[in-house]
Design a protein around this motif. Structure first.
Motif, short mmCIF file in Angstrom:
data_model
loop_
_atom_site.label_atom_id
_atom_site.label_comp_id
_atom_site.label_asym_id
_atom_site.label_seq_id
_atom_site.Cartn_x
_atom_site.Cartn_y
_atom_site.Cartn_z
N GLU A 1 -1.67 -103.64 4.64
CA GLU A 1 -3.06 -103.37 4.28
C GLU A 1 -3.79 -104.67 3.94
O GLU A 1 -4.93 -104.88 4.34
CB GLU A 1 -3.12 -102.40 3.09
CG GLU A 1 -4.50 -101.89 2.82
CD GLU A 1 -4.53 -100.80 1.76
OE1 GLU A 1 -5.57 -100.71 1.09
OE2 GLU A 1 -3.54 -100.06 1.61
N SER A 2 -3.12 -105.53 3.21
CA SER A 2 -3.69 -106.83 2.87
C SER A 2 -4.00 -107.65 4.12
O SER A 2 -5.06 -108.26 4.25
CB SER A 2 -2.73 -107.59 1.96
OG SER A 2 -3.17 -108.91 1.76
N GLU A 3 -3.07 -107.67 5.07
CA GLU A 3 -3.27 -108.40 6.31
C GLU A 3 -4.45 -107.83 7.10
O GLU A 3 -5.22 -108.57 7.70
CB GLU A 3 -2.00 -108.37 7.16
CG GLU A 3 -0.89 -109.24 6.58
CD GLU A 3 0.46 -109.04 7.27
OE1 GLU A 3 0.57 -108.16 8.16
OE2 GLU A 3 1.40 -109.76 6.91
N LYS A 4 -4.58 -106.51 7.09
CA LYS A 4 -5.69 -105.85 7.79
C LYS A 4 -7.02 -106.28 7.17
O LYS A 4 -7.94 -106.66 7.88
CB LYS A 4 -5.53 -104.33 7.71
CG LYS A 4 -6.66 -103.56 8.37
CD LYS A 4 -6.51 -102.08 8.16
CE LYS A 4 -7.54 -101.67 7.14
NZ LYS A 4 -7.56 -100.28 6.79
N TRP A 5 -7.10 -106.25 5.84
CA TRP A 5 -8.34 -106.63 5.16
C TRP A 5 -8.65 -108.11 5.36
O TRP A 5 -9.81 -108.48 5.54
CB TRP A 5 -8.28 -106.27 3.68
CG TRP A 5 -8.46 -104.81 3.44
CD1 TRP A 5 -7.51 -103.90 3.09
CD2 TRP A 5 -9.67 -104.06 3.58
NE1 TRP A 5 -8.04 -102.64 2.99
CE2 TRP A 5 -9.37 -102.71 3.29
CE3 TRP A 5 -10.96 -104.39 3.92
CZ2 TRP A 5 -10.33 -101.71 3.34
CZ3 TRP A 5 -11.92 -103.39 3.97
CH2 TRP A 5 -11.60 -102.07 3.68
N TYR A 6 -7.63 -108.94 5.31
CA TYR A 6 -7.85 -110.38 5.53
C TYR A 6 -8.37 -110.61 6.95
O TYR A 6 -9.31 -111.39 7.15
CB TYR A 6 -6.57 -111.19 5.32
CG TYR A 6 -6.75 -112.64 5.73
CD1 TYR A 6 -7.44 -113.52 4.91
CD2 TYR A 6 -6.30 -113.10 6.96
CE1 TYR A 6 -7.66 -114.83 5.29
CE2 TYR A 6 -6.51 -114.41 7.35
CZ TYR A 6 -7.19 -115.27 6.51
OH TYR A 6 -7.41 -116.57 6.91
N SER A 7 -7.79 -109.93 7.92
CA SER A 7 -8.22 -110.07 9.31
C SER A 7 -9.68 -109.66 9.46
O SER A 7 -10.46 -110.36 10.13
CB SER A 7 -7.33 -109.21 10.21
OG SER A 7 -7.77 -109.27 11.52
#
Length: 122
Positions: free
Chosen positions: A11-17
């Motif tokens: 989820e963190s990677e998705k938001w960062y992206s």
């Protein structure tokens, strides 16, 4: 616990992206200009490095043919190696300057490079 960490990481990677993509679009002109400047500088330096490498090959051929002794070869080779290291350092310094400009925003050089490659269909 492990599954929760994995889920939160995804989820963190998705938001960062999403953040990085939005930020890049917002600053597109500025980032594009800086990135193209670095690319041009890198290409110039690579051309100079290739030229130096050709001189090094010519020197080695002279050494092998006996037209040059080892001492002269080493004295000529050392400054050429130093020039190559200097050019490589200058390229990495330019990249570092770009990174520092956007690091406070959480944007890495790899993210910028990936965005520009995607934008330019590379």
């Amino acid at each position: 616990m492990k599954k929760k960490v994995e889920r939160l990481t995804k989820e963190s990677e998705k938001w960062y992206s999403m953040y990085a993509d939005t930020y890049m679009k917002y600053k597109d002109a500025e980032i594009s200009e800086a990135f193209s400047t670095i690319q041009s500088f890198r290409e110039e330096c690579e051309a100079q490095i290739n030229s130096i490498k050709m001189r090094k090959r010519a020197l080695k051929a002279e050494l092998k043919s006996g037209r040059m002794d080892n001492i002269t070869y080493q004295r000529t080779l050392t400054p050429l190696n130093k020039q190559i290291r200097e050019l490589e350092f200058r390229v990495s310094t330019k990249k570092y300057e770009l990174i520092n400009k956007y690091i406070s925003e959480g944007i890495s050089y790899d993210t910028i490079e990936s965005y520009m490659n995607k934008k330019n269909n590379i």
